[in-house]
Design a protein around this motif. Structure first.
Motif, PDB file in Angstrom:
ATOM      1  N   ALA A  65       0.578  -1.713  -0.079  1.00  0.00           N
ATOM      2  CA  ALA A  65      -0.159  -0.093   0.128  1.00  0.00           C
ATOM      3  C   ALA A  65       1.134   1.253  -0.049  1.00  0.00           C
ATOM      4  O   ALA A  65       1.804   1.054   0.505  1.00  0.00           O
ATOM      5  N   ASP A  66      -0.238   2.086  -0.313  1.00  0.00           N
ATOM      6  CA  ASP A  66       0.901   4.028  -0.249  1.00  0.00           C
ATOM      7  C   ASP A  66       1.207   4.268   0.922  1.00  0.00           C
ATOM      8  O   ASP A  66       0.786   3.424   2.234  1.00  0.00           O
ATOM      9  N   PRO A  67       2.536   4.865   1.298  1.00  0.00           N
ATOM     10  CA  PRO A  67       2.624   5.195   3.040  1.00  0.00           C
ATOM     11  C   PRO A  67       1.363   5.540   3.345  1.00  0.00           C
ATOM     12  O   PRO A  67       1.166   5.283   4.445  1.00  0.00           O
ATOM     13  N   ALA A  68       1.121   6.694   2.826  1.00  0.00           N
ATOM     14  CA  ALA A  68      -0.670   7.179   3.441  1.00  0.00           C
ATOM     15  C   ALA A  68      -1.551   6.226   3.664  1.00  0.00           C
ATOM     16  O   ALA A  68      -2.110   6.251   5.676  1.00  0.00           O
ATOM     17  N   VAL A  69      -1.205   4.983   3.486  1.00  0.00           N
ATOM     18  CA  VAL A  69      -2.276   4.036   3.549  1.00  0.00           C
ATOM     19  C   VAL A  69      -1.949   3.485   4.749  1.00  0.00           C
ATOM     20  O   VAL A  69      -3.299   3.064   5.533  1.00  0.00           O
ATOM     21  N   ARG A  70      -0.935   2.991   4.523  1.00  0.00           N
ATOM     22  CA  ARG A  70      -0.088   2.426   5.908  1.00  0.00           C
ATOM     23  C   ARG A  70      -0.119   2.941   7.142  1.00  0.00           C
ATOM     24  O   ARG A  70      -0.494   2.504   8.675  1.00  0.00           O
ATOM     25  N   HIS A  71      -0.086   4.692   7.364  1.00  0.00           N
ATOM     26  CA  HIS A  71       0.647   4.911   7.625  1.00  0.00           C
ATOM     27  C   HIS A  71      -1.285   4.783   8.706  1.00  0.00           C
ATOM     28  O   HIS A  71      -1.740   5.044   9.945  1.00  0.00           O
ATOM     29  N   ARG A  72      -2.438   5.325   7.272  1.00  0.00           N
ATOM     30  CA  ARG A  72      -4.190   5.548   8.241  1.00  0.00           C
ATOM     31  C   ARG A  72      -4.628   4.139   9.174  1.00  0.00           C
ATOM     32  O   ARG A  72      -4.423   3.725  10.367  1.00  0.00           O
ATOM     33  N   ALA A  73      -4.042   2.702   8.476  1.00  0.00           N
ATOM     34  CA  ALA A  73      -4.130   1.567   9.250  1.00  0.00           C
ATOM     35  C   ALA A  73      -3.182   1.346  10.647  1.00  0.00           C
ATOM     36  O   ALA A  73      -3.753   1.268  11.133  1.00  0.00           O
ATOM     37  N   LEU A  74      -1.900   1.502  10.220  1.00  0.00           N
ATOM     38  CA  LEU A  74      -0.909   1.760  12.071  1.00  0.00           C
ATOM     39  C   LEU A  74      -1.953   2.907  12.828  1.00  0.00           C
ATOM     40  O   LEU A  74      -2.009   2.443  14.476  1.00  0.00           O
ATOM     41  N   ARG A  75      -2.326   4.112  12.614  1.00  0.00           N
ATOM     42  CA  ARG A  75      -3.271   4.971  13.561  1.00  0.00           C
ATOM     43  C   ARG A  75      -4.837   4.556  13.681  1.00  0.00           C
ATOM     44  O   ARG A  75      -5.023   4.877  14.874  1.00  0.00           O
ATOM     45  N   ASP A  76      -4.889   2.954  13.105  1.00  0.00           N
ATOM     46  CA  ASP A  76      -6.307   2.860  13.484  1.00  0.00           C
ATOM     47  C   ASP A  76      -6.510   2.332  14.905  1.00  0.00           C
ATOM     48  O   ASP A  76      -5.606   1.481  15.002  1.00  0.00           O
ATOM     49  N   PRO A  77      -7.616   2.762  15.402  1.00  0.00           N
ATOM     50  CA  PRO A  77      -7.432   2.189  17.039  1.00  0.00           C
ATOM     51  C   PRO A  77      -7.615   1.129  17.390  1.00  0.00           C
ATOM     52  O   PRO A  77      -7.327   0.531  18.197  1.00  0.00           O
ATOM     53  N   ARG A  78      -7.986   0.250  15.975  1.00  0.00           N
ATOM     54  CA  ARG A  78      -7.903  -1.415  16.264  1.00  0.00           C
ATOM     55  C   ARG A  78      -6.708  -1.870  16.242  1.00  0.00           C
ATOM     56  O   ARG A  78      -6.324  -2.969  16.307  1.00  0.00           O
ATOM     57  N   ALA A  79      -5.769  -1.071  15.615  1.00  0.00           N
ATOM     58  CA  ALA A  79      -3.988  -1.874  15.774  1.00  0.00           C
ATOM     59  C   ALA A  79      -3.749  -1.456  16.936  1.00  0.00           C
ATOM     60  O   ALA A  79      -2.281  -1.190  16.743  1.00  0.00           O
ATOM     61  N   HIS A  80      -4.027  -0.596  17.891  1.00  0.00           N
ATOM     62  CA  HIS A  80      -3.599   0.073  18.882  1.00  0.00           C
ATOM     63  C   HIS A  80      -2.252  -0.606  19.890  1.00  0.00           C
ATOM     64  O   HIS A  80      -0.880  -0.453  19.593  1.00  0.00           O
ATOM     65  N   THR A  81      -2.784  -1.943  20.212  1.00  0.00           N
ATOM     66  CA  THR A  81      -1.992  -2.881  21.193  1.00  0.00           C
ATOM     67  C   THR A  81      -1.032  -3.401  19.966  1.00  0.00           C
ATOM     68  O   THR A  81       0.164  -3.930  20.726  1.00  0.00           O
ATOM     69  N   PHE A  82      -1.106  -4.145  18.365  1.00  0.00           N
ATOM     70  CA  PHE A  82      -0.273  -4.363  18.072  1.00  0.00           C
ATOM     71  C   PHE A  82       1.305  -2.976  17.395  1.00  0.00           C
ATOM     72  O   PHE A  82       1.617  -3.696  17.291  1.00  0.00           O
ATOM     73  N   ARG A  83      -0.148  -2.183  17.329  1.00  0.00           N
ATOM     74  CA  ARG A  83       1.221  -1.121  16.879  1.00  0.00           C
ATOM     75  C   ARG A  83       1.954  -0.365  18.619  1.00  0.00           C
ATOM     76  O   ARG A  83       3.885  -0.426  18.349  1.00  0.00           O
ATOM     77  N   GLY A  84       2.041  -0.691  19.491  1.00  0.00           N
ATOM     78  CA  GLY A  84       2.842  -0.806  20.627  1.00  0.00           C
ATOM     79  C   GLY A  84       3.712  -1.699  20.521  1.00  0.00           C
ATOM     80  O   GLY A  84       5.211  -2.055  21.028  1.00  0.00           O
ATOM     81  N   LEU A  85       2.900  -3.856  20.744  1.00  0.00           N
ATOM     82  CA  LEU A  85       3.812  -4.213  20.393  1.00  0.00           C
ATOM     83  C   LEU A  85       5.428  -3.827  19.253  1.00  0.00           C
ATOM     84  O   LEU A  85       6.283  -4.570  19.837  1.00  0.00           O
ATOM     85  N   LEU A  86       4.774  -3.353  17.597  1.00  0.00           N
ATOM     86  CA  LEU A  86       5.634  -3.234  17.357  1.00  0.00           C
ATOM     87  C   LEU A  86       6.694  -2.118  17.570  1.00  0.00           C
ATOM     88  O   LEU A  86       8.066  -2.438  16.683  1.00  0.00           O
ATOM     89  N   PHE A  87       6.707  -1.641  18.223  1.00  0.00           N
ATOM     90  CA  PHE A  87       7.177  -0.371  18.306  1.00  0.00           C
ATOM     91  C   PHE A  87       8.614  -0.500  19.365  1.00  0.00           C
ATOM     92  O   PHE A  87       9.246  -0.288  19.246  1.00  0.00           O
ATOM     93  N   ASP A  88       8.055  -1.855  20.387  1.00  0.00           N
ATOM     94  CA  ASP A  88       8.168  -1.946  20.876  1.00  0.00           C
ATOM     95  C   ASP A  88       9.470  -2.707  20.667  1.00  0.00           C
ATOM     96  O   ASP A  88      11.611  -2.650  20.906  1.00  0.00           O
ATOM     97  N   HIS A  89       8.864  -3.703  19.486  1.00  0.00           N
ATOM     98  CA  HIS A  89      10.575  -4.492  18.933  1.00  0.00           C
ATOM     99  C   HIS A  89      10.801  -4.268  18.025  1.00  0.00           C
ATOM    100  O   HIS A  89      12.362  -4.168  17.874  1.00  0.00           O
ATOM    101  N   ALA A  90      10.727  -2.741  17.175  1.00  0.00           N
ATOM    102  CA  ALA A  90      11.536  -2.241  16.147  1.00  0.00           C
ATOM    103  C   ALA A  90      12.403  -1.215  16.975  1.00  0.00           C
ATOM    104  O   ALA A  90      13.980  -1.174  16.836  1.00  0.00           O
ATOM    105  N   ILE A  91      12.006  -0.886  18.566  1.00  0.00           N
ATOM    106  CA  ILE A  91      13.218   0.256  18.922  1.00  0.00           C
ATOM    107  C   ILE A  91      14.598  -1.087  19.462  1.00  0.00           C
ATOM    108  O   ILE A  91      15.883  -1.088  19.312  1.00  0.00           O
ATOM    109  N   GLU A  92      14.450  -2.393  20.344  1.00  0.00           N
ATOM    110  CA  GLU A  92      14.910  -3.537  20.304  1.00  0.00           C
ATOM    111  C   GLU A  92      15.434  -3.991  19.564  1.00  0.00           C
ATOM    112  O   GLU A  92      17.061  -4.536  19.747  1.00  0.00           O
ATOM    113  N   GLY A  93      15.033  -4.182  17.935  1.00  0.00           N
ATOM    114  CA  GLY A  93      15.292  -5.045  17.834  1.00  0.00           C
ATOM    115  C   GLY A  93      16.427  -4.044  16.340  1.00  0.00           C
ATOM    116  O   GLY A  93      17.970  -3.655  15.705  1.00  0.00           O
ATOM    117  N   THR A  94      16.670  -2.670  16.304  1.00  0.00           N
ATOM    118  CA  THR A  94      17.676  -1.093  15.991  1.00  0.00           C
ATOM    119  C   THR A  94      18.224  -0.419  17.191  1.00  0.00           C
ATOM    120  O   THR A  94      19.215  -0.824  16.639  1.00  0.00           O
TER     121      THR A  94
END
Length: 232
Positions: free
Chosen positions: A108-137
């Motif tokens: 998807a286009d970046p704007a669509v991906r941003h919209r999906a990540l900001r969706d309230p239904r993705a809130h919990t998974f976004r938090g998990l992804l952020f933690d692992h992205a920080i740890e992995g980076t």
């Protein structure tokens, strides 16, 4: 590429989502430092979720080498439960991001991906992804395994010098910190503690308590920004 746990499609969803949460030069024009994509943080998540496909499991690395230490029966039981929970979370979360991005998050286009990540239904998974992205980076590269071709990773820290003999300790300065074992230095989820997991009370900060407190506050604030929908 071959993956320990992810399917190719899941890995691409995780790669693109982490790149939005911790962007590097490819994902944010003007950014100078490598982000989750350049550090190959998706490999960190894959190795964590597939930790028990090898023996010893890929949980606690022995220093900055490639070996991992065996787990006690209690550790094995607890980590098996945790890894299974993470596997379920990633399976459901990647499928959700695909649905929220009209069927294919990675394409998807970046704007669509941003919209999906900001969706309230993705809130919990976004938090998990952020933690692992920080740890992995920013965590020790040993937890990412061998870097992907062309990836940019932070250098592996050198191994500490051998411990001095016991009779030499009498001449050591009083403020010399004691050596740490792999078990005591090992993180909660593989490479780095999460933002909301405080360090042990008796853990000495290697750069001073004030700096350690600032780092904890900064990480917690960054996590609140991402979970608030202001990622990227």
């Amino acid at each position: 590429m071959t993956w320990l746990h992810f399917s190719g499609g899941q890995a691409e969803v995780v790669r693109e989502a982490m790149a939005l949460l911790v962007p590097g030069p490819t994902d944010l024009p003007g950014e100078q430092e490598p982000g989750a994509r350049e550090a190959d943080a998706v490999r960190y998540a894959d190795r964590l979720l597939g930790a028990f496909r090898t023996e010893p499991p890929l949980i606690y690395a022995a220093g900055s080498g490639s070996a991992h230490v065996p787990l006690s029966p209690e550790q094995r039981h607890g980590w098996l439960l945790r890894v299974r929970e993470l596997q379920d979370a990633y399976r459901e979360g990647t499928a959700l991001l695909d649905r929220l991005a009209d069927g294919d998050f990675a394409a998807a286009d970046p704007a669509v991906r941003h919209r999906a990540l900001r969706d309230p239904r993705a809130h919990t998974f976004r938090g998990l992804l952020f933690d692992h992205a920080i740890e992995g980076t920013y965590g020790d590269p040993v937890y990412r395994g061998r870097p992907a071709p062309g990836s940019t990773v932070l250098p592996t820290p050198p191994l500490p010098p051998p411990s001095a003999p016991e009779d030499a300790s009498e001449n050591a300065p009083e403020d010399t910190p004691p050596p740490t074992s792999p078990e005591s230095a090992a993180p909660a989820d593989g490479a780095a503690p999460s933002a909301d997991s405080p360090p042990p009370a008796d853990a000495a900060a290697p750069y001073g308590e004030e700096t350690a407190a600032l780092l904890r506050d900064f990480t917690a604030a960054a996590r609140r920004v991402v979970l608030g929908g202001d990622d990227g």
